[in-house]
Design a protein around this motif. Structure first.
Motif, mmCIF file in Angstrom:
data_model
loop_
_atom_site.group_PDB
_atom_site.id
_atom_site.type_symbol
_atom_site.label_atom_id
_atom_site.label_comp_id
_atom_site.label_asym_id
_atom_site.label_seq_id
_atom_site.Cartn_x
_atom_site.Cartn_y
_atom_site.Cartn_z
ATOM 1 N N THR A 1 -24.664 36.349 -5.646
ATOM 2 C CA THR A 1 -23.322 36.770 -6.047
ATOM 3 C C THR A 1 -22.459 37.053 -4.825
ATOM 4 O OG1 THR A 1 -24.258 37.715 -8.062
ATOM 5 C CG2 THR A 1 -22.040 38.401 -7.474
ATOM 6 N N SER A 2 -23.037 37.696 -3.820
ATOM 7 C CA SER A 2 -22.287 37.952 -2.582
ATOM 8 C C SER A 2 -21.910 36.649 -1.893
ATOM 9 C CB SER A 2 -23.111 38.815 -1.637
ATOM 10 O OG SER A 2 -23.338 40.082 -2.185
ATOM 11 N N LEU A 3 -22.807 35.683 -1.887
ATOM 12 C CA LEU A 3 -22.513 34.385 -1.292
ATOM 13 C C LEU A 3 -21.375 33.684 -2.031
ATOM 14 C CD1 LEU A 3 -23.254 32.136 0.737
ATOM 15 C CD2 LEU A 3 -24.833 31.275 -0.995
ATOM 16 N N ALA A 4 -21.410 33.709 -3.354
ATOM 17 C CA ALA A 4 -20.352 33.078 -4.148
ATOM 18 C C ALA A 4 -19.007 33.768 -3.905
ATOM 19 C CB ALA A 4 -20.710 33.121 -5.627
ATOM 20 N N THR A 5 -19.005 35.085 -3.831
ATOM 21 C CA THR A 5 -17.772 35.826 -3.579
ATOM 22 C C THR A 5 -17.232 35.528 -2.187
ATOM 23 O OG1 THR A 5 -18.565 37.571 -5.043
ATOM 24 C CG2 THR A 5 -16.748 38.116 -3.578
ATOM 25 N N MET A 6 -18.126 35.476 -1.214
ATOM 26 C CA MET A 6 -17.707 35.186 0.156
ATOM 27 C C MET A 6 -17.075 33.792 0.250
ATOM 28 S SD MET A 6 -19.979 35.100 3.617
ATOM 29 C CE MET A 6 -20.826 33.605 3.139
ATOM 30 N N LEU A 7 -17.679 32.807 -0.389
ATOM 31 C CA LEU A 7 -17.122 31.457 -0.372
ATOM 32 C C LEU A 7 -15.775 31.393 -1.086
ATOM 33 C CD1 LEU A 7 -20.340 29.356 -1.016
ATOM 34 C CD2 LEU A 7 -19.044 29.541 1.116
ATOM 35 N N LEU A 8 -15.663 32.102 -2.200
ATOM 36 C CA LEU A 8 -14.402 32.135 -2.942
ATOM 37 C C LEU A 8 -13.289 32.734 -2.090
ATOM 38 C CD1 LEU A 8 -12.971 31.746 -5.706
ATOM 39 C CD2 LEU A 8 -13.555 34.127 -6.151
ATOM 40 N N VAL A 9 -13.552 33.852 -1.464
ATOM 41 C CA VAL A 9 -12.543 34.490 -0.612
ATOM 42 C C VAL A 9 -12.214 33.614 0.591
ATOM 43 C CG1 VAL A 9 -12.125 36.472 0.903
ATOM 44 C CG2 VAL A 9 -13.092 36.825 -1.360
ATOM 45 N N TYR A 10 -13.212 32.974 1.165
ATOM 46 C CA TYR A 10 -13.003 32.111 2.326
ATOM 47 C C TYR A 10 -12.049 30.956 2.001
ATOM 48 C CZ TYR A 10 -14.008 28.898 6.145
ATOM 49 O OH TYR A 10 -13.891 28.048 7.215
ATOM 50 N N TYR A 11 -12.227 30.364 0.824
ATOM 51 C CA TYR A 11 -11.394 29.216 0.472
ATOM 52 C C TYR A 11 -10.042 29.604 -0.120
ATOM 53 C CZ TYR A 11 -15.180 26.067 1.570
ATOM 54 O OH TYR A 11 -16.143 25.363 2.240
ATOM 55 N N TRP B 1 -3.387 32.203 -0.235
ATOM 56 C CA TRP B 1 -2.865 33.362 -0.951
ATOM 57 C C TRP B 1 -2.352 34.369 0.066
ATOM 58 C CZ3 TRP B 1 -5.700 37.930 -3.460
ATOM 59 C CH2 TRP B 1 -4.828 38.612 -4.299
ATOM 60 N N GLN B 2 -1.043 34.390 0.259
ATOM 61 C CA GLN B 2 -0.426 35.258 1.245
ATOM 62 C C GLN B 2 0.259 36.451 0.573
ATOM 63 O OE1 GLN B 2 -1.058 34.799 4.413
ATOM 64 N NE2 GLN B 2 -2.211 32.970 3.872
ATOM 65 N N ALA B 3 -0.387 37.032 -0.418
ATOM 66 C CA ALA B 3 0.153 38.204 -1.103
ATOM 67 C C ALA B 3 0.006 39.428 -0.200
ATOM 68 C CB ALA B 3 -0.586 38.438 -2.414
ATOM 69 N N PRO B 4 0.914 40.388 -0.348
ATOM 70 C CA PRO B 4 0.784 41.619 0.445
ATOM 71 C C PRO B 4 -0.522 42.344 0.133
ATOM 72 C CG PRO B 4 2.930 41.499 -0.618
ATOM 73 C CD PRO B 4 2.117 40.371 -1.159
ATOM 74 N N ILE B 5 -1.002 43.102 1.084
ATOM 75 C CA ILE B 5 -2.274 43.813 0.937
ATOM 76 C C ILE B 5 -2.252 44.741 -0.268
ATOM 77 C CG2 ILE B 5 -1.680 45.688 2.511
ATOM 78 C CD1 ILE B 5 -5.103 44.036 2.288
#
Length: 64
Positions: free
Chosen positions: A25-35, A40-44
């Motif tokens: 699950t951590s690997l899938a989340t990391m890949l999703l965020v990476y791509y 996605w340039q939304a404000p923090i």
């Protein structure tokens, strides 16, 4: 609604893998965020609101 909670809690059933579910699950989340990050340039502030909403959905999912 229950199905949405289960999908949220298991990261779309990745968390149901028998061997090291948290790792996958951590690997899938990391890949999703990476791509997604470059597009996605939304404000923090908005990013933190979405993370909080997903976290809050996970609470009832874990209890059911």
């Amino acid at each position: 609604m229950r199905q949405l909670l289960v999908l949220t809690a298991t990261c779309f059933n990745i968390g149901r893998i028998r061997f090291a579910p948290g790792t996958w699950t951590s690997l899938a989340t990391m890949l999703l965020v990476y791509y997604i990050h470059p597009y996605w340039q939304a404000p923090i502030y908005y990013q933190l609101m979405i993370i909080a909403a997903i976290f809050l959905l996970g609470i009832p999912a874990a209890q059911s």
